[in-house]
Design a protein around this motif. Structure first.
Motif, PDB file in Angstrom:
ATOM      1  N   CYS A 408      38.571  18.154 -88.454  1.00  0.00           N
ATOM      2  CA  CYS A 408      37.824  17.898 -89.679  1.00  0.00           C
ATOM      3  C   CYS A 408      37.196  19.190 -90.177  1.00  0.00           C
ATOM      4  N   SER A 409      36.536  19.095 -91.319  1.00  0.00           N
ATOM      5  CA  SER A 409      35.712  20.195 -91.817  1.00  0.00           C
ATOM      6  C   SER A 409      34.253  19.898 -91.509  1.00  0.00           C
ATOM      7  N   ARG A 410      33.471  20.903 -91.239  1.00  0.00           N
ATOM      8  CA  ARG A 410      32.021  20.770 -91.022  1.00  0.00           C
ATOM      9  C   ARG A 410      31.717  19.700 -89.968  1.00  0.00           C
ATOM     10  N   ALA A 411      32.195  19.946 -88.771  1.00  0.00           N
ATOM     11  CA  ALA A 411      32.034  18.968 -87.695  1.00  0.00           C
ATOM     12  C   ALA A 411      30.571  18.653 -87.421  1.00  0.00           C
ATOM     13  N   ASP A 412      29.691  19.632 -87.549  1.00  0.00           N
ATOM     14  CA  ASP A 412      28.281  19.414 -87.238  1.00  0.00           C
ATOM     15  C   ASP A 412      27.578  18.541 -88.276  1.00  0.00           C
ATOM     16  N   ALA A 413      28.224  18.294 -89.428  1.00  0.00           N
ATOM     17  CA  ALA A 413      27.590  17.512 -90.486  1.00  0.00           C
ATOM     18  C   ALA A 413      27.992  16.033 -90.457  1.00  0.00           C
ATOM     19  N   ILE A 414      28.980  15.667 -89.652  1.00  0.00           N
ATOM     20  CA  ILE A 414      29.425  14.271 -89.608  1.00  0.00           C
ATOM     21  C   ILE A 414      28.385  13.448 -88.853  1.00  0.00           C
ATOM     22  N   PRO A 415      27.809  12.431 -89.485  1.00  0.00           N
ATOM     23  CA  PRO A 415      26.737  11.667 -88.834  1.00  0.00           C
ATOM     24  C   PRO A 415      27.258  10.809 -87.691  1.00  0.00           C
ATOM     25  N   GLN A 416      26.390  10.559 -86.719  1.00  0.00           N
ATOM     26  CA  GLN A 416      26.754   9.733 -85.576  1.00  0.00           C
ATOM     27  C   GLN A 416      27.097   8.312 -86.008  1.00  0.00           C
ATOM     28  N   SER A 417      26.456   7.824 -87.074  1.00  0.00           N
ATOM     29  CA  SER A 417      26.745   6.471 -87.540  1.00  0.00           C
ATOM     30  C   SER A 417      28.206   6.326 -87.966  1.00  0.00           C
ATOM     31  N   TYR A 418      28.766   7.390 -88.546  1.00  0.00           N
ATOM     32  CA  TYR A 418      30.176   7.317 -88.961  1.00  0.00           C
ATOM     33  C   TYR A 418      31.107   7.369 -87.748  1.00  0.00           C
ATOM     34  N   LEU A 419      30.745   8.147 -86.738  1.00  0.00           N
ATOM     35  CA  LEU A 419      31.537   8.163 -85.505  1.00  0.00           C
ATOM     36  C   LEU A 419      31.500   6.799 -84.820  1.00  0.00           C
ATOM     37  N   ARG A 420      30.335   6.125 -84.862  1.00  0.00           N
ATOM     38  CA  ARG A 420      30.252   4.775 -84.293  1.00  0.00           C
ATOM     39  C   ARG A 420      31.156   3.811 -85.056  1.00  0.00           C
TER      40      ARG A 420
END
Length: 456
Positions: A408-420
């Motif tokens: 992905c782009s900007r891995a540090d910006a992806i929120p944990q809620s979206y990973l869940r």
């Protein structure tokens, strides 16, 4: 003479931790300080059904002639000369160092089979370091975590190609292959004190093999027993009860708890036993969280069910409670049992077999890509600071537990809620109930990053 493998690498990459795991005992001292190991240490290693001699060595390091470091280096060179093959270990969290590259050349000059082990591969940083290790030219890295027991199945596959069969194995080759295909499933039974763990195992064995008592804390050591159920072998570990850390005071209990935690790390499926009359207490939830963090398949057994009133709907209530209190392992099998009366034992064993199969599952690449596109279309990733996050593609890197890398782009910006959201959607689509699912984020390389901007 048995087949011999020497563990080599620079200091503090986890060689002694791997040695201890393979011999099944804490024979070698382990510490964060480099250079703890000085003499080579030999042990009889067992990796599933493979038996061989393993040699722990001092870290490959250079020093003035006659110095302690130089003598340690000589011990390592002697171990390499004695060995039939080498485990070359690197620290995946740190990545490649100049010493790793230099000693990779040293390993090649030994003219012996070399297996490249990327230790400490758990987590995002470990994945990146493992990918870097391709530059050493020693073949595909085997990603492991010697401390947590991850990657032992992949290590077994590689070592089995090196260790020659004994004469008996030559005569009974078909039987050996069948044994490998159905090797015992390693199961740890854990829970709070006096949950009935030993009573359950005694019923499985059909004899009073383990001491039981109404008094909590009867079990101290982690005891392993072999059983067979419907033609399938199991190696089951009975463990000491796990209390809250603040209540553990005696040194003996501390050692017992440490032994129980080691059993969890070495297991493939962990059965969390709860008391039916006091279920889903805080300590139960802590233990379940530990099992998930260790990456083990989870089965929940609610014991002493014979003491409960037989009201309709209680099993459905158990399912709702489990999904409410343990969302990180949603769908984990939950079985009502009575270790004393033998009720629910077959259902529990079947749940263990099914959880083991899910833990080993690999998702077909085509199906994974179709799911990924649909999941993003149904719920696109949010915009952060006015910029849309771009998810490129996902791939499965390993099983045991199912682990994936999302580019992905900007891995540090992806929120944990979206990973869940992605994790839960994946569980539902590919039927991965109860097992931990690992998604590691990795930023896709920018092909233009090396080009400098032209001056105005």
């Amino acid at each position: 003479m048995p087949f011999t493998i020497a563990i080599i690498g620079r200091p503090n990459v986890g060689k002694s931790t791997l040695f201890n795991r393979l011999v099944g005992q804490k024979l070698a001292l382990v510490d964060d300080m480099p250079g703890v190991t000085r003499d080579r240490r030999e042990g009889e290693a067992k990796l599933y059904d493979l038996n061989f001699t393993i040699i722990d060595t001092a870290g490959l390091d250079e020093g003035p002639k006659g110095s302690l470091t130089a003598r340690m280096q000589e011990q390592t060179e002697t171990a390499i000369a004695l060995a039939d093959a080498l485990f070359f270990v690197i620290d995946a969290r740190i990545g490649l160092t100049p010493s790793d590259r230099a000693f990779a050349d040293f390993a090649r000059r030994a003219d012996k089979p070399v297996l490249l082990l990327a230790n400490k591969s758990e987590g995002k940083h470990g994945e990146l370091g493992a990918m870097e290790s391709y530059a050493l030219g020693l073949g595909d890295p085997i990603q492991i975590s010697a401390e947590h027991g991850e990657g032992m199945g992949e290590l077994y596959d590689a070592v089995s190609k090196l260790v020659p069969p004994t004469e008996d194995e030559d005569e009974e080759r078909e039987e050996t292959d069948e044994e490998r295909a159905s090797r015992p499933i390693r199961v740890a039974i854990v829970g709070r004190p006096n949950a009935g763990k030993s009573t359950l195992i005694n019923h499985l064995l059909g004899e009073e093999r383990l001491l039981t008592s109404p008094e909590a804390g009867t079990t101290r050591d982690s005891i392993a027993v072999e059983i067979e159920w419907k033609g399938r072998g199991f190696r089951i570990f009975d463990t000491a009860g796990l209390r809250r850390r603040s209540r553990i005071e005696e040194k003996l209990e501390k050692l017992s708890v440490a032994d129980a935690l080691r059993a969890v790390r070495f297991a493939e499926v962990v059965v969390l036993m709860m008391d039916a009359q006091n279920r889903f207490e805080e300590q139960d939830l802590r233990i379940a969280d530990l099992i998930e963090r260790e990456g083990r398949a989870l089965v929940i057994a609610v014991n002493k069910w014979d003491l409960m009133d037989s009201n309709p709907g209680q099993i459905s209530a158990l399912r709702r409670d489990a999904d409410h209190w343990l969302p990180q392992v949603a769908g984990a099998p939950i079985v009502a049992v009575s270790g004393l009366m033998g009720e629910g034992i077959d259902r529990l064993m079947q749940a263990i077999v099914e959880s083991y199969a899910v833990w080993n599952r690999r998702v077909p690449t085509a199906a994974l890509n179709r799911w990924f596109e649909q999941a993003i279309a149904n719920n696109p990733p949010p915009a952060v600071s006015g910029r849309r996050l771009k998810l490129n593609y996902i791939t499965q890197t390993k099983a045991r537990p199912p682990s994936f890398v999302l580019f992905c782009s900007r891995a540090d910006a992806i929120p944990q809620s979206y990973l869940r959201y992605l994790t839960n959607s994946m569980r539902e689509t590919f039927e991965l109930p109860g097992t931990p699912v690992r998604i590691t984020l990795r930023e896709k390389a920018n092909p233009f990053a090396h080009k400098r901007k032209r001056p105005n």
